[in-house]
Motif scaffolding. Structure first.
Motif, short mmCIF file in Angstrom:
data_model
loop_
_atom_site.label_atom_id
_atom_site.label_comp_id
_atom_site.label_asym_id
_atom_site.label_seq_id
_atom_site.Cartn_x
_atom_site.Cartn_y
_atom_site.Cartn_z
N ILE A 251 0.96 -0.95 -0.10
CA ILE A 251 -0.03 -0.07 0.40
C ILE A 251 0.85 0.79 -0.30
N ASP A 252 0.64 2.45 -1.15
CA ASP A 252 0.77 3.59 -1.04
C ASP A 252 0.75 4.39 -0.19
N MET A 253 1.20 4.69 1.05
CA MET A 253 1.07 5.54 1.69
C MET A 253 0.79 6.62 1.82
N ASN A 254 1.35 7.19 0.30
CA ASN A 254 1.56 9.09 0.29
C ASN A 254 2.03 10.21 0.87
N GLY A 255 2.82 9.37 2.01
CA GLY A 255 3.97 10.10 2.60
C GLY A 255 3.22 10.54 3.97
N LYS A 256 2.07 9.58 4.54
CA LYS A 256 1.99 9.98 5.31
C LYS A 256 2.10 8.75 6.65
N VAL A 257 2.05 8.97 7.66
CA VAL A 257 2.06 7.34 9.21
C VAL A 257 1.51 6.36 9.22
N ASN A 258 0.41 6.60 9.25
CA ASN A 258 -0.28 5.62 9.87
C ASN A 258 -1.75 5.56 8.73
#
Length: 533
Positions: free
Chosen positions: A365-372
């Motif tokens: 899953i690409d988190m797009n720079g997010k943490v959670n």
């Protein structure tokens, strides 16, 4: 322009206004009544008469007098057809009596108040009541029933609090037997993992999972379900974090029940270098919780004796006395970057979940720079569980909350979260978390009730990547209406709520989803009479 119509209605002549006679003649046929039109007209009027009859019959049943004229019937049916309400026939004195508050002490020792609707109707039939006397008697009976309903709800909350807060004797037996095994059996003290597998603990090519728990049985179910559903279990690493008192039973269990080829690490908090250095925020959080818990002097008995609090407020106060609010395991997830400084990404699991699918795709899953990476809890078919927004957790009447957050913003859930630790280390999430916890304590819990999710919603605000709800199904610990078929289709099911699957108050139709990962023939399970069905 002039218009002329002939007396026979057969010609219509139009004269333009410029003086030139130009005739436009339209011939109109003579009107004839066909049998078909006559049939449909009779059918329509028959239906209309039946409709009026039904309305007038219902009106006659509801009213005190019958309508004997068309004018009366029109007066009664007119407002209904036009969508208007009739004037209320309830005497004004009844409203006045029912709106007057009734002190609960006035009902103490009274034996003349009807206990049921049947008794109330018998008294009305056998006595001569005017409207005021009727309203007084009705108010007394309803108030008494409200008191009984409130007391029943409070007793239910108290019993559930006791049942969910107590340690079942089966789990206590398991912990004691494993602790004895740890002290007497060298095989129960073997190193986890084996020395040749230690490098995998910091290898980011593996799939790393973190489980914080002081419940051996629950941790075993999470581990079994995680590895049994894995397509490549040899690439799975489970880091189990526990407290000092549970470390020996936890190590004994997983030493005697290896789940090869998967890799398991068991560590107590005092084994972490970060935890042993100086001031530890997680311990400060525990001390703060203890200070707040001390506000409720007298414990649960003092809380339920309150005559002013509503039942849901009493339930919230009872919840603050739960052992999880005094457990270091409740706060450990906010310090994951410090506990695992060499790891880039982990999936954090609560100990009341069951894994039902391979979780390795979570790393794609690409988190797009997010943490959670988390599942939102405001959208879904289950309107009871999936209807949570920030206003359900935070107090938006407080200016500090109102000016910083949107009450209708969707909330998300703990229980199964993807944490990008590399991105986390670039933020001040942990500092923000402890800042708001301190602010809540300073404001006497006016920002939110106790718990780790509300400050988590604040600290991770703007750092959450929404994942598919397939990966995390919530509510199996408080939503009895969850169907077994729906639960079986989820990737991870979460028994969040009081009805934990290892307790007697668990929902019987959902418990098998958890119990099937317990080996019923294991000597420790049978020796402690732990239910597996």
């Amino acid at each position: 322009m002039q218009l002329h119509i002939s007396p026979s209605l057969r010609h219509v002549t139009v004269l333009p206004g410029n003086g030139v006679r130009e005739f436009i003649k339209v011939k109109v046929r003579a009107r004839r009544v066909s049998y078909r039109m006559l049939f449909y007209s009779l059918l329509f009027f028959t239906f209309l008469l039946r409709f009026v009859f039904l309305l007038s019959t219902a009106d006659t049943i509801d009213a005190e007098t019958k309508c004997s004229t068309l004018g009366c019937l029109g007066k009664r049916l007119g407002p209904r057809i036009l969508g208007r309400r009739l004037d209320s026939a309830v005497p004004e004195v009844m409203y006045q009596v029912l709106e007057q508050p009734l002190d609960n002490d006035e009902l103490k020792g009274r034996d003349d108040i009807p206990q049921t609707l049947e008794e109330f109707m018998d008294e009305v039939k056998n006595s001569i009541f005017d409207a005021k006397a009727f309203a007084l008697k009705l108010r007394e009976m309803v108030t008494l029933l409200e008191q009984r309903t409130r007391n029943a709800k409070i007793q239910e909350y108290l019993y559930r609090h006791v049942a969910s807060s107590s340690i079942p004797k089966q789990l206590l037996c398991l912990a004691l037997r494993l602790a004895h095994e740890h002290s007497t059996n060298a095989a129960a003290r073997r190193q986890l993992p084996l020395p040749e597998l230690v490098p995998a603990l910091v290898d980011n090519s593996y799939f790393h999972f973190v489980l914080a728990s002081d419940n051996v049985l629950a941790a075993s179910v999470v581990a079994n379900s995680l590895f049994q559903n894995a397509l490549r279990p040899e690439k799975f690493v489970l880091h189990i974090v526990t407290d000092r008192k549970t470390y020996s039973p936890m190590q004994a269990w997983f030493s005697l029940h290896p789940l090869s080829p998967a890799i398991i690490e068991v560590k107590a908090l005092h084994h972490f270098d970060w935890f042993a250095k100086g001031k530890v925020p997680v311990l400060e959080a525990m001390e703060k919780d203890l200070r707040v818990r001390s506000r409720f002097r007298g414990g649960s008995s003092a809380i339920v004796e309150s005559n002013t609090d509503k039942p849901h407020i009493i339930a919230a106060k009872l919840q603050t006395l739960g052992p999880k609010y005094n457990s270091v395991m409740n706060h450990i997830r906010i310090h994951l970057p410090e506990l695992f400084p060499s790891l880039n990404k982990v999936v954090f699991l609560d100990d009341d979940i069951v894994v039902q699918t391979d979780l390795s795709p979570l790393w794609d899953i690409d988190m797009n720079g997010k943490v959670n990476g988390a599942v939102e809890t405001c959208r879904g078919q289950d309107k009871f569980v999936m209807s949570k927004r920030l206003k359900n957790y935070l107090n938006f009447s407080h200016p500090s909350i109102a000016k910083n957050f949107n009450p209708n913003e969707c909330a998300w859930a703990y229980g199964m979260n993807i944490f990008d630790l590399e991105a986390w280390r670039k933020t001040n999430i942990s500092i923000t978390y402890h800042h708001w916890v301190e602010e809540n304590l300073k404001s006497c819990l006016s920002l939110w009730q106790l718990g780790t999710l509300p400050p988590g919603l604040i600290a991770f605000h703007g750092h959450v990547h929404v994942i598919d709800p397939f990966w995390h199904m919530l509510g199996l610990g408080y939503q009895e209406n969850t169907s077994l078929a729906d639960a079986e289709t989820a990737g991870v099911i979460h028994f969040n709520g009081r009805a934990k699957p290892w307790l007697d108050i668990a929902f019987p139709q959902l418990r098998p989803l958890w119990a099937k990962y317990i080996n019923s023939s294991d000597k420790f399970i049978t020796g402690c009479h732990i239910r597996t069905s």
